[in-house]
Design a protein around this motif. Structure first.
Motif, short mmCIF file in Angstrom:
data_model
loop_
_atom_site.label_atom_id
_atom_site.label_comp_id
_atom_site.label_asym_id
_atom_site.label_seq_id
_atom_site.Cartn_x
_atom_site.Cartn_y
_atom_site.Cartn_z
N ALA A 1 -22.72 108.41 14.46
CA ALA A 1 -22.79 108.65 15.90
C ALA A 1 -24.10 108.10 16.44
O ALA A 1 -25.14 108.23 15.81
N PHE A 2 -24.04 107.49 17.60
CA PHE A 2 -25.25 107.06 18.30
C PHE A 2 -25.83 108.28 19.00
O PHE A 2 -25.14 108.94 19.79
N ILE A 3 -27.09 108.59 18.71
CA ILE A 3 -27.74 109.78 19.23
C ILE A 3 -29.06 109.40 19.90
O ILE A 3 -29.84 108.62 19.35
N ASP A 4 -29.31 109.96 21.08
CA ASP A 4 -30.58 109.78 21.76
C ASP A 4 -31.64 110.59 21.02
O ASP A 4 -31.48 111.80 20.83
N SER A 5 -32.72 109.94 20.59
CA SER A 5 -33.72 110.61 19.76
C SER A 5 -34.54 111.66 20.53
O SER A 5 -35.17 112.52 19.91
N LYS A 6 -34.52 111.62 21.85
CA LYS A 6 -35.26 112.62 22.63
C LYS A 6 -34.41 113.85 22.91
O LYS A 6 -34.89 114.98 22.83
N THR A 7 -33.15 113.64 23.25
CA THR A 7 -32.29 114.76 23.64
C THR A 7 -31.39 115.24 22.50
O THR A 7 -30.81 116.31 22.60
N PHE A 8 -31.27 114.43 21.46
CA PHE A 8 -30.35 114.71 20.35
C PHE A 8 -28.90 114.84 20.82
O PHE A 8 -28.10 115.54 20.21
N ARG A 9 -28.59 114.14 21.90
CA ARG A 9 -27.24 114.14 22.45
C ARG A 9 -26.59 112.80 22.14
O ARG A 9 -27.27 111.77 22.08
N PRO A 10 -25.27 112.78 22.00
CA PRO A 10 -24.56 111.52 21.77
C PRO A 10 -24.72 110.58 22.97
O PRO A 10 -24.79 111.03 24.12
N ILE A 11 -24.79 109.30 22.65
CA ILE A 11 -24.86 108.25 23.68
C ILE A 11 -23.87 107.15 23.31
O ILE A 11 -23.41 107.07 22.18
N ARG A 12 -23.58 106.30 24.27
CA ARG A 12 -22.70 105.17 24.01
C ARG A 12 -23.43 104.13 23.16
O ARG A 12 -24.65 104.07 23.15
N CYS A 13 -22.67 103.33 22.47
CA CYS A 13 -23.24 102.23 21.68
C CYS A 13 -24.12 101.38 22.58
O CYS A 13 -23.69 100.99 23.67
N PRO A 14 -25.34 101.09 22.15
CA PRO A 14 -26.22 100.26 22.98
C PRO A 14 -25.62 98.88 23.26
O PRO A 14 -24.97 98.28 22.40
N GLU A 15 -25.88 98.40 24.47
CA GLU A 15 -25.37 97.09 24.88
C GLU A 15 -25.85 95.96 23.96
O GLU A 15 -25.14 95.00 23.73
N TYR A 16 -27.09 96.09 23.44
CA TYR A 16 -27.60 95.01 22.58
C TYR A 16 -26.78 94.85 21.30
O TYR A 16 -26.75 93.78 20.73
N ILE A 17 -26.09 95.90 20.88
CA ILE A 17 -25.17 95.76 19.73
C ILE A 17 -23.86 95.19 20.19
O ILE A 17 -23.34 94.23 19.59
N LEU A 18 -23.31 95.72 21.26
CA LEU A 18 -22.03 95.23 21.77
C LEU A 18 -22.10 93.74 22.11
O LEU A 18 -21.16 92.99 21.84
N ASN A 19 -23.22 93.32 22.69
CA ASN A 19 -23.38 91.91 23.06
C ASN A 19 -23.38 90.99 21.84
O ASN A 19 -22.96 89.85 21.93
N LYS A 20 -23.86 91.48 20.72
CA LYS A 20 -23.93 90.65 19.49
C LYS A 20 -22.58 90.59 18.78
O LYS A 20 -22.36 89.73 17.95
N LEU A 21 -21.70 91.52 19.11
CA LEU A 21 -20.36 91.53 18.50
C LEU A 21 -19.45 90.56 19.22
O LEU A 21 -18.48 90.11 18.74
#
Length: 131
Positions: free
Chosen positions: A111-131
């Motif tokens: 799971a993609f997790i925000d390190s400050k809030t420890f809440r789930p987040i969407r896959c970062p765009e920089y990964i999606l763009n490379k796919l």
């Protein structure tokens, strides 16, 4: 969507039991090594992601053991992205011996997790763009 990467690992003595067989818990480390290199090949490092506020913990791990790996074997670990990531990213794996025999099949979900809030987040765009 299928993006695959392979790495080779030589089994170290410390990864085996008294019989010279790889301890089952070490397979999770082999999967992690393949996953980290999969991301690196994509152009993203775990360290960079974490430095930029994204953590990627494992939420599911399944391994089906077929045949034993032994001390000094050279294993090939193949990691394949299963589908386009969203809040989660899923990989399928095969671990092969030097003869090409399948030693294990596995699957992880992270799971993609925000390190400050420890809440789930969407896959970062920089990964999606490379796919």
């Amino acid at each position: 969507m299928e993006k695959t990467n392979k790495i080779n690992i030589r089994v170290r003595y410390s990864e085996t039991d008294k019989m010279g067989v790889v301890y089952h818990g070490n397979y999770a480390q082999y999967l992690e090594m393949a996953r980290v290199e999969w991301l690196r090949e994509l152009g993203v490092s775990y360290r960079w992601m974490e430095d930029n506020g994204v953590m990627l913990p494992v939420v599911s791990l399944q391994i089906n053991y077929k045949k034993s790996a032994r001390y000094d074997d050279v294993l090939t670990v193949q990691a394949t992205l299963k589908k386009t990531p969203s809040v989660k990213i899923e990989f399928d794996y095969y671990i092969f011996d030097e003869n090409g025999d399948i030693l294990a099949e596995a699957n992880t979900v992270l799971a993609f997790i925000d390190s400050k809030t420890f809440r789930p987040i969407r896959c970062p765009e920089y990964i999606l763009n490379k796919l």
